[in-house]
Design a protein around this motif. Structure first.
Motif, PDB file in Angstrom:
ATOM      1  N   MET A   1      62.672  12.132  37.714  1.00 50.61           N
ATOM      2  CA  MET A   1      62.497  12.655  39.279  1.00 50.61           C
ATOM      3  C   MET A   1      62.610  14.180  39.091  1.00 50.61           C
ATOM      4  N   GLY A   2      61.848  14.990  39.850  1.00 50.71           N
ATOM      5  CA  GLY A   2      62.208  16.278  39.941  1.00 50.71           C
ATOM      6  C   GLY A   2      60.943  16.851  40.681  1.00 50.71           C
ATOM      7  N   LYS A   3      61.151  18.141  40.946  1.00 53.78           N
ATOM      8  CA  LYS A   3      60.172  19.009  41.701  1.00 53.78           C
ATOM      9  C   LYS A   3      58.874  19.270  40.899  1.00 53.78           C
TER      10      LYS A   3
ATOM     11  N   GLU B   1      58.380  11.422  41.512  1.00 55.16           N
ATOM     12  CA  GLU B   1      59.053  10.275  40.790  1.00 55.16           C
ATOM     13  C   GLU B   1      58.117   9.749  39.737  1.00 55.16           C
TER      14      GLU B   1
ATOM     15  N   ASP C   1      56.807  19.852  45.516  1.00 53.03           N
ATOM     16  CA  ASP C   1      56.759  18.515  46.139  1.00 53.03           C
ATOM     17  C   ASP C   1      57.789  17.513  45.303  1.00 53.03           C
ATOM     18  N   GLU C   2      58.493  16.876  45.912  1.00 51.90           N
ATOM     19  CA  GLU C   2      59.244  15.886  45.071  1.00 51.90           C
ATOM     20  C   GLU C   2      58.853  14.717  44.475  1.00 51.90           C
TER      21      GLU C   2
ATOM     22  N   GLU D   1      63.755  25.565  38.499  1.00 54.08           N
ATOM     23  CA  GLU D   1      64.197  24.574  39.482  1.00 54.08           C
ATOM     24  C   GLU D   1      62.781  23.561  39.493  1.00 54.08           C
ATOM     25  N   PHE D   2      61.655  23.776  38.750  1.00 51.05           N
ATOM     26  CA  PHE D   2      60.709  22.713  38.704  1.00 51.05           C
ATOM     27  C   PHE D   2      60.745  22.141  37.448  1.00 51.05           C
TER      28      PHE D   2
ATOM     29  N   ASN E   1      54.377  10.695  44.761  1.00 51.98           N
ATOM     30  CA  ASN E   1      54.867  11.699  45.449  1.00 51.98           C
ATOM     31  C   ASN E   1      55.855  11.612  46.530  1.00 51.98           C
ATOM     32  N   LEU E   2      56.992  11.796  46.531  1.00 51.17           N
ATOM     33  CA  LEU E   2      58.079  11.352  47.653  1.00 51.17           C
ATOM     34  C   LEU E   2      57.763  12.185  48.831  1.00 51.17           C
ATOM     35  N   THR E   3      57.540  13.528  48.648  1.00 49.04           N
ATOM     36  CA  THR E   3      57.141  14.443  49.634  1.00 49.04           C
ATOM     37  C   THR E   3      56.206  13.989  50.834  1.00 49.04           C
TER      38      THR E   3
END
Ligand code: SF4
Lengths: 186, 432
Positions: A6-8, A140, A137-138, A71-72, A150-152
């Protein structure tokens, strides 16, 4: 190997070459010295032209200020990702910056091999998706059923199964794989 | 079904009668080459993975050329050369060509050829993407990263996916205004930077076999710019003559079968082609020199494994001789120390090439990769700020030659020399 990543997202365009991933002048640092090798994280993707850094709008530095990590941690690329030199420092730099996986339309051969054999990042292939995901975008990734969510936005994508190289990735790299299969005995 | 030259060599190296594109095979490696940028991390991985008992699989087959960051005060770069030196001493690696000694050679791909390591029919891996250069000798040669190289260093083996082959045939006799560089830029513009990814690029045709080994190496060198796994040219009498002068080792010549299968075939008549450039910022951003002529330059560069060979300087010298003086700073970087010596011996109209370059006001640098890949701040010829450079090198990605803001045009040594004496991009046909 983790089954879920998971991540940005950090979104890039086509032909992201190894000089953009880690500029040649930084290749002098040690990859084994814990402290010194952090510089690879700091300089990761530092030669991507700023207007193409973090699509769709660009202008987003992959690494903020003096940081060593980003952060990505999922890169979404276009075609021919990692073209150019053979420097293993390229996938290494992405790993040091905290990247877990790259999903691109296609890869240059040596970058792909280095990612797999060195066990640095998981290089997935998908169709063209860098115009359907935005930086930040978050995401998984499910490595078991080869999907990206794309959780976003809720959108889901199929990823190309890792195929022949999966056992190497699962073992964490070429050496572990060779040990496991009895090719080398130490 | 027939096999291509690449398939035949890979079959031999994997101990099989036959291989098929797409299958993963394990190869026995004939030569492993490394340099100062990737050698130290390769050694690091090898020591870590093989532990105390780490052994080089075959010392004779390991070749190390410091060449990338050589003439610099950068302490980290110098430390890398120290690591190579210590390693060579500790493990008694004879094929180490140390800087600061008589043995120092310069750019690895050219040194491999000059020192007789390139042998038809063999398999060479190197920790450098331009290892494909050696394919000019009818051998399989490709680049790998540090982990793969460390694995080879300890086992002599590596996996590879058998590539499909693409064939590029150049018919006709090369006109005097064209060089191998123009031919490969033509291909790059046609197939783009990923047009040959995971494939072999085989070069064929009278125009190719008329070329010297130096010029053939320019073609295979830039196979990687199309993403190619390897570039290859069947060995012929020219190859044999070159190899026998430099090596007493046996070798085997392979040729593609008539019925061999290709992914695609391209045919060109060289008389239809024109001098070309690759515009910023990609080697496939091809255009005719005519279309960009007049572009103002701030720097010219003749060097690297692509464009710093003796033939490149032989092509450039007459133009600089006639043009008298360069209008913008022009760097001449012989790829190897052997080439640097030849510049003093070879003459044009009774004057040594070196003298011609000096008279024209070029800066002659010591043999190494120099500004081809930017490098540390004190690297000779490095691009700065908004430099506009025309160069005989192989890559013009953003920042490749130094400054991210600079623009680099790639061209033949003829075009670069013609541009150097005018200060703007110039078609060599206007000078010949
Ligand atoms: S001259 Fe340039 S392309 Fe050739 S090996 Fe050196 S850095 Fe690489």
């Amino acid at each position: 190997m983790e089954k879920i990543i998971m991540g940005k997202a950090f979104v890039l365009g086509n032909n992201i070459d190894t000089d953009q991933i880690i500029p040649a002048e930084h290749l002098v640092y040690s990859l084994t010295d814990e402290e010194e090798s952090k510089k690879y994280g700091h300089f990761a993707l530092s030669s991507v032209p700023i207007n193409e850094s973090g699509l769709p709008n660009g202008g987003i530095p992959f690494i903020e200020g003096d940081n060593y990590t980003s952060e990505f941690n999922i890169i979404i690329g276009g075609s021919n990702f990692g073209c150019g030199s053979s420097r293993e420092h390229a996938p290494f730099a992405l790993m040091k910056a905290g990247v877990k996986a790259v999903i691109a339309e296609s890869y240059a051969r040596i970058f792909y091999r280095n990612s797999v054999d060195g066990g640095f990042v998981v290089p997935y292939e998908a169709g063209k998706i860098n115009d359907r995901i935005k930086t930040g975008d978050e995401l998984e990734i499910n490595l078991e059923n080869n999907t990206l969510k794309n959780l976003t936005t809720g959108e889901q994508f199929n990823l190309k199964p890792l195929g022949d190289v999966l056992p190497i990735i699962e073992n964490g790299g070429l050496f572990e794989y060779a040990r496991k299969t009895g090719m080398i005995s130490f | 079904m027939g096999m291509t030259i690449t398939e035949k060599i890979l079959a031999k190296a994997s101990g099989r009668d036959k291989v098929t594109p797409g299958e993963n095979i394990w190869l026995n490696v004939d030569v492993l080459m490394t340099h100062d940028v990737c050698g130290p991390p390769t050694i690091g991985i090898w020591k870590k993975e093989f532990g105390e008992k780490a052994k080089i699989w075959d010392k004779e087959k390991l070749v190390i050329f410091p060449d990338h960051y050589i003439f610099t005060a950068n302490k980290h770069a110098n430390r890398n050369v120290d690591i190579l030196r210590d390693f060579a001493k500790e493990y008694q690696v004879d094929n180490y060509y140390d800087v600061g000694t008589e043995r120092y050679k310069g750019v690895c791909h050219i040194a491999l050829a000059e020192e007789g390591y390139n042998l038809p029919g063999t398999v060479l891996f190197g920790t450098d993407s331009h290892t494909c250069t050696s394919g000019a000798f009818g051998m399989f040669a490709t680049g790998v990263g540090n982990t793969d190289a460390a694995f080879i260093l300890g086992t002599g083996k590596i996996w590879e996916k058998v590539p499909e082959s693409m064939k590029f045939t150049f018919h006709g006799k090369l006109p005097e205004y064209l060089t191998a560089k123009d031919l490969i830029l033509q291909i790059l513009g046609d197939i783009t930077t990923d047009g040959a990814t995971y494939r072999a690029m085989e070069f064929d045709g009278e125009a190719v076999f008329d070329l010297s080994m130096n010029e053939r190496m320019t073609l295979t060198n830039m196979a990687i710019e199309a993403g190619g796994m390897n570039g290859i040219i069947a060995a012929d009498a020219v190859t044999e003559a070159y190899v026998k002068e430099r090596s007493a080792k046996p070798f085997e010549i392979f040729n593609s079968d008539k019925e061999a299968k290709y992914f695609s075939k391209y045919e060109y008549n060289v008389n239809d082609l024109e001098p070309l450039v690759a515009k910023p910022h990609s080697p496939d951003n091809r255009d005719k020199v005519r279309n960009v002529q007049g572009t103002k330059l701030t720097k010219c560069y003749i060097g690297s494994c692509t464009g710093g060979k003796l033939t490149d300087f032989q092509l450039a010298a007459p133009i600089l001789f006639l043009g008298q003086e360069v209008k913008v700073p022009t760097f001449v970087v012989p790829a190897s120390t052997e080439i640097a010596k030849q510049l003093e011996i070879e003459t044009y109209k009774g004057i040594s090439l070196k003298q011609i370059f000096e008279n024209a006001g070029c800066f002659i640098a010591q043999s190494s990769c120099a500004a081809c890949l930017g490098g540390p701040d004190d690297t000779v010829g490095r691009s700065i700020d908004h430099d506009v450079v025309i160069s005989t090198t192989n890559r013009n990605f953003p920042g490749r030659m130094g400054s991210k803001k600079s623009s680099v045009y790639l061209a033949s040594p003829l075009t670069v020399a013609a541009s150097a004496v005018t200060g703007v991009i110039t078609d060599p046909r206007d000078m010949l």
